[in-house]
Write a protein that holds these residues in place. Structure first.
Motif, mmCIF file in Angstrom:
data_model
loop_
_atom_site.group_PDB
_atom_site.id
_atom_site.type_symbol
_atom_site.label_atom_id
_atom_site.label_comp_id
_atom_site.label_asym_id
_atom_site.label_seq_id
_atom_site.Cartn_x
_atom_site.Cartn_y
_atom_site.Cartn_z
ATOM 1 N N ALA A 135 0.816 -1.221 0.000
ATOM 2 C CA ALA A 135 0.000 0.000 0.000
ATOM 3 C C ALA A 135 0.852 1.275 0.000
ATOM 4 C CB ALA A 135 -0.982 -0.007 1.161
ATOM 5 N N GLU B 135 -4.341 8.067 -2.666
ATOM 6 C CA GLU B 135 -4.898 7.297 -1.552
ATOM 7 C C GLU B 135 -6.135 6.513 -1.992
ATOM 8 O OE1 GLU B 135 -5.012 5.684 2.116
ATOM 9 O OE2 GLU B 135 -3.497 7.155 1.537
ATOM 10 N N GLU B 136 -7.017 7.163 -2.748
ATOM 11 C CA GLU B 136 -8.225 6.477 -3.239
ATOM 12 C C GLU B 136 -7.863 5.309 -4.146
ATOM 13 O OE1 GLU B 136 -10.798 9.287 -5.170
ATOM 14 O OE2 GLU B 136 -11.002 10.512 -3.372
ATOM 15 N N THR C 229 -5.059 3.666 -4.249
ATOM 16 C CA THR C 229 -4.389 2.629 -3.466
ATOM 17 C C THR C 229 -5.423 1.749 -2.764
ATOM 18 O OG1 THR C 229 -2.438 4.012 -3.149
ATOM 19 C CG2 THR C 229 -2.746 2.195 -1.590
ATOM 20 N N GLN C 230 -6.447 2.371 -2.187
ATOM 21 C CA GLN C 230 -7.505 1.601 -1.529
ATOM 22 C C GLN C 230 -8.203 0.681 -2.531
ATOM 23 O OE1 GLN C 230 -8.105 1.430 1.753
ATOM 24 N NE2 GLN C 230 -6.405 2.846 2.077
ATOM 25 N N GLU C 231 -8.465 1.205 -3.735
ATOM 26 C CA GLU C 231 -9.119 0.396 -4.765
ATOM 27 C C GLU C 231 -8.216 -0.749 -5.219
ATOM 28 O OE1 GLU C 231 -10.640 2.766 -7.970
ATOM 29 O OE2 GLU C 231 -11.647 4.144 -6.590
#
Length: 183
Positions: free
Chosen positions: A36, A54-55, A57-59
């Motif tokens: 991550a 960040e978005e 990476t979360q996906e």
């Protein structure tokens, strides 16, 4: 160095297999903790702002969890697979943000057109009808097929048997005549 990298990849492949086979949360946490921050840094280096990175990476990590069964270690290393997902998510996000928002649609019945506008429209329609009537029959027929019949030039050529160049020339001449008549 190569042996270390191969062993590390083998560990990541094993983690992905554990996620695929048993939804192993500890294996996912291990992958998440390692990849991550690296994915986020990769995205930021490639031009994404911190929020977008960040978005994405979360996906990416959610995709890793949901699609572990699609990973094929014979085609790519674990890191390559994960960073390819990251690259694709970034491209998708950029496309989404650049896509224009649809205009607000009005609700309810449309307002009645202004009487003056309606009169002008009626007069222009009559003028266009008269201008069409003055066109040579060959041009008028092609204009009617193209604009009222909603046919392409190629479809008109098939229908009439005329060469495509002739159709285009006649339509262009007819439009010029109509344009001058409408002035």
């Amino acid at each position: 160095m190569t042996n270390l990298r191969e062993r590390e990849n083998d560990d990541w492949v094993a983690c992905i297999a554990r996620i695929r086979d048993a939804q192993d949360q500890a294996a996912f946490a291990e992958l998440f903790n390692h990849f991550a921050p690296r994915v986020k840094a990769f995205l930021m280096r490639s031009g994404a702002d911190a929020t977008l990175a960040e978005e994405c990476t979360q996906e990416v990590m959610a995709t890793l969890w949901q699609k572990a069964h699609l990973f094929d270690p014979s085609r790519a290393s674990a890191a390559t697979w994960i960073f390819t997902i990251a690259r694709n998510r970034k491209i998708d996000a950029i496309r989404k943000y650049k896509r224009p928002e649809p205009e607000d649609l009005p609700w309810g019945p449309e307002a009645e057109p202004d009487q003056a506008d309606a009169l002008v429209l009626q007069q222009e329609s009559e003028q266009l009808g008269q201008a069409l009537a003055t066109l040579p029959a060959k041009q008028r027929t092609l204009i009617e097929k193209a604009y009222f019949g909603d046919l392409s030039h190629s479809e008109i050529a098939e229908q009439t048997g005329l060469p495509l160049g002739t159709i285009k020339s006649r339509i262009r001449l007819a439009l010029d005549r109509l344009r001058h008549a409408m002035k």
